[in-house]
Design an enzyme around this catalytic site. Structure first.
Site, PDB file in Angstrom:
ATOM      1  N   THR A  13       0.917  -1.494   0.105  1.00 42.66           N
ATOM      2  CA  THR A  13       0.204  -0.281  -0.373  1.00 42.66           C
ATOM      3  C   THR A  13       0.939   1.430  -0.027  1.00 42.66           C
ATOM      4  OG1 THR A  13      -2.025  -1.437   1.244  1.00 42.66           O
ATOM      5  CG2 THR A  13      -1.456   1.119   1.006  1.00 42.66           C
ATOM      6  N   ARG A  45       8.541  -8.237  -4.631  1.00 40.01           N
ATOM      7  CA  ARG A  45       8.367  -9.162  -5.462  1.00 40.01           C
ATOM      8  C   ARG A  45       7.764  -9.966  -6.080  1.00 40.01           C
ATOM      9  NH1 ARG A  45       7.928 -11.925   0.793  1.00 40.01           N
ATOM     10  NH2 ARG A  45       7.330 -10.121   0.851  1.00 40.01           N
ATOM     11  N   ARG A  46       6.336  -8.345  -5.913  1.00 39.97           N
ATOM     12  CA  ARG A  46       5.799  -8.466  -7.353  1.00 39.97           C
ATOM     13  C   ARG A  46       5.276  -7.695  -7.298  1.00 39.97           C
ATOM     14  NH1 ARG A  46       3.258 -10.588  -2.390  1.00 39.97           N
ATOM     15  NH2 ARG A  46       4.123 -12.065  -2.566  1.00 39.97           N
ATOM     16  N   GLU A 127       8.679  10.161   9.645  1.00 40.50           N
ATOM     17  CA  GLU A 127       7.997  10.956   9.556  1.00 40.50           C
ATOM     18  C   GLU A 127       6.312  10.358   9.702  1.00 40.50           C
ATOM     19  OE1 GLU A 127       5.373  13.191  10.713  1.00 40.50           O
ATOM     20  OE2 GLU A 127       6.737  14.486   9.757  1.00 40.50           O
ATOM     21  N   ASP A 200       1.198  -0.696  18.099  1.00 38.87           N
ATOM     22  CA  ASP A 200       1.587  -0.388  17.452  1.00 38.87           C
ATOM     23  C   ASP A 200       1.491   0.826  18.088  1.00 38.87           C
ATOM     24  OD1 ASP A 200       1.332   0.342  14.074  1.00 38.87           O
ATOM     25  OD2 ASP A 200      -0.203   1.112  15.058  1.00 38.87           O
ATOM     26  N   LYS A 204       5.189   4.133  17.788  1.00 45.90           N
ATOM     27  CA  LYS A 204       4.607   5.664  17.459  1.00 45.90           C
ATOM     28  C   LYS A 204       5.029   6.934  18.825  1.00 45.90           C
ATOM     29  CE  LYS A 204       1.275   4.141  14.104  1.00 45.90           C
ATOM     30  NZ  LYS A 204       0.014   4.140  14.010  1.00 45.90           N
ATOM     31  N   GLY A 301      -3.031   4.727   5.304  1.00 41.57           N
ATOM     32  CA  GLY A 301      -3.487   4.530   3.899  1.00 41.57           C
ATOM     33  C   GLY A 301      -2.287   4.988   3.347  1.00 41.57           C
TER      34      GLY A 301
END
Lengths: 430, 430
Positions: A13, A45-46, A127, A200, A204, A301
């Site tokens: 992504t 890899r792809r 960042e 997670d 951060k 995203g």
């Protein structure tokens, strides 16, 4: 001026987002910055279905990008801490600047990597690792560079915030139900542990704390509590008491040391942080000169994370052709202050407690007595008359030391009028 | 590394704030940035009671600072556009970097000054001129540098926002009443024109638009409308319709050109911008990759404005001893795009209308007919049955061209059932 040549490792992504953004806005970036930034090599890899790499060298081995003498800046976008660590080490040792979106890597191996980067005279930028498209690292390192920061509090995990928001909006859906929906929508991973258990967010917050206070990366010392135990009942009570429940990362600095904690938190409804809904992120900073500032945006995203990766690339490119290292500002291993990290037991907070009590005379008196014995003031209390054999009570306490509230809760749970365990959530004022 | 030597011209609120901040946090700044930033010369007609300048050269002539060979960076903090313009010109010509908090100066004379600075190879920085302590210039120029920005909307004048907030909170106090109170509290000037008529916001928006879209500074082309005509009745109706009234600076870019407008605006209550209260500022940015981001903080005051001045000083100091110019990123006169600035008549908005009508049969039909004749859809309508001879009606329209709504309002005002003039406020969706 010669082109600045970028290599991307990893075409998921984020990687495809960066490749597309450089292509789509390359001309505009050139106009604005005077820098011709070109993607020259992608290691993956792809291929990615949304990404047209025609004219760009593609290798199936990500290390081919690191070893490519045509590449000036390597973007590590593969994630994880195995190959990524080796990749970043090699890139730095080859004299390449590195941009990463990998918070786990920086939180856990940052000290070694920044030392390597400083020795090699290259930049290591991250960042995109924190709060997606929000330029929060830049705001703290540069925008607020003249300030002493006292506290930083953030909604820095979109998955958790989405789940809490949906539980509140629906009014009756449990954590487990909303989690399944979030997984179906792609907002939560198949294994949601990293997000809903706060790991997670802890990665951060470790980084934010280090740059805010100039302390070492202490992921080992962070207190982490997830949202799996939050119930709709808690959300309703919090609302009646004037609060929303948010999963916050909070780090503070005082004479005693640094607090580093991730946990569900009651936030006053009227505060902007309480208004941040869904997968959005926000970070609040309290500082001595600027006062309270807040930064809001999408936490994940292709576009938002890509935006931050490209901003880092542009920052590095601005110093070309000399390519001098961008100072890490409060993150230089040699300038760090080794302040003590307080254990959660040494911290003070207000607390929300929820108890289920038998409908008998004198229950409230017993609860109040226990609180008084532990020197804990009650700020507000709601007892629901549900005309059943047990009734819920919600309490907001004054600020107390963690050890005192733990002892009080233990005494409360020993009362025979109290059914089951006592729910406890910290309350923070902003 | 040698010290970076700063001179301050003007010792009012901002000047004293900068002097105090450099003193108070100088050591911390040195630790974080490796830069020893020293205030060496202050030019001011008089001392400031909160500012201890012992050990620092003080001149009563501000130009003595500009002419001091010991000064590397001049901070222009006198305000206004007369002496300030001459001061900045001379500083640049003497090869000194300049930091200013003067939005009027940059908005009106920026083009000349940036050309001079580029020719002299010095930096001209102005973060403190816009939204006080919020690092919004840095966010747009650097944090979002990889994006194309489509819209920027901000609460960028604390005085106006304070007045609107107080009118809403009190529920019954007029603009004039709250203004007097704001003046007593020091939130509004004795002559409040610059703030409440939107001129100050227009200066700031002119600059934000230029850096967001890379267009010239077009203060001459901005549409400006103040808040003096907003009534408590409008605030109540807006609230019933789901909105708050905020004084916004809005600039957009589309194929047609750039919109530049400052006016009262109905903002959906649930949006973060609607939650920004009192003297606080916030700027919302819509961009193609990062999506929607928002930046919030104090818009004025010694600390917040001082924080931004010092951040600019540190940015310049980072490039010492070479002292290379910080690129203006989208503000380089030679890289500007000369896009057309649309006149307000060419813009489209939804509108809120408030009318006072005689209590007669058929009034609503006549109003609806006029709206239909101008091809304007009505989104929502509230008619209050006040059991008096006249009753208020509030309408939210669909998006229409400015010329159409002006014509419709004119026809409405010509109806004999409508008493007095029709109030009109634009509505913006975020």
């Amino acid at each position: 001026m010669q082109a600045v040549r970028v290599g991307i490792c990893g075409l998921g992504t984020v990687g495809s987002g960066v490749a597309n953004l450089l292509k789509q806005n390359g001309e505009e970036i050139l106009r604005k910055t005077g820098r011709d930034i070109r993607l020259v090599h992608v290691g993956a890899r792809r291929d990615h279905p949304d990404c047209d790499l025609s004219g760009i060298r593609v290798s199936r081995d990500i290390f081919a990008v690191v070893n490519d003498p045509q590449v000036d800046i390597v973007c590590e976008l593969i994630g994880g801490t195995d190959s990524a660590l080796e990749l970043v080490r090699q890139a730095i040792k080859s004299g390449k600047h590195v941009v990463t979106a990998n918070k786990a890597l920086v939180a856990q191996y940052g000290e070694e990597l920044f030392r390597l980067a400083n020795a090699a005279g290259v930049s290591l930028m991250y960042e995109a690792g924190i709060a997606g498209g929000i330029p929060i690292v830049k705001a703290i390192r540069e925008g607020l560079a003249g300030n002493r920061i006292s506290r930083l509090a953030g909604i820095i995990n979109g998955t958790s915030n989405y789940i809490l928001t949906e539980m509140e909006v629906s009014g009756n859906r449990s954590f487990a139900e909303v989690l399944v929906e979030a997984q179906a929508l792609g907002y939560a991973e198949a294994d949601p542990t990293f997000d809903v258990e706060g790991i997670d967010a802890a990665h951060k917050l470790t980084i934010l704390s280090s740059i805010a206070f100039g302390v070492p990366l202490r992921f080992d010392a962070i207190y982490t509590e997830g949202i799996a135990n939050i119930t709709v009942e808690d959300i309703h009570f919090a609302s009646e008491l004037g609060y929303r429940i948010k999963h916050l990362g909070i780090t503070t600095q005082s004479e005693l040391g640094v607090e580093l904690r991730v946990h569900p938190t009651l936030v006053e409804k009227t505060h902007l942080l309480a208004q941040v809904n869904g997968v959005m992120n926000a970070v609040l900073v309290d500082s001595d000169a600027a006062g309270q500032t807040l930064y809001y945006g999408a936490g994940a995203g292709a576009g938002p994370t890509g935006s931050s990766v490209v901003a880092d690339i542009i920052d590095i490119a601005r110093n070309f052709p000399d390519g001098q290292r961008i100072p890490n500002l409060g993150f230089e291993p040699e300038a760090l202050l080794d302040l003590p990290i307080l254990s959660i037991n040494e911290t003070q907070s207000c607390h929300y407690l929820r108890l289920q009590v038998l409908d008998r005379p004198g229950v409230l008196a017993r609860i109040s007595t226990i609180m008084a014995q532990h020197n804990i003031s009650i700020e507000s209390l709601i007892q629901k008359d549900v005309r059943k054999t047990t009734a819920p009570i919600a309490i907001i306490t004054d600020e107390v030391l963690e050890v005192a509230i733990i002892a009080a809760v233990s005494d409360l749970e020993a009362l025979e009028e109290i059914v089951g365990s006592v729910s406890r959530i910290r309350v923070e004022s902003f």
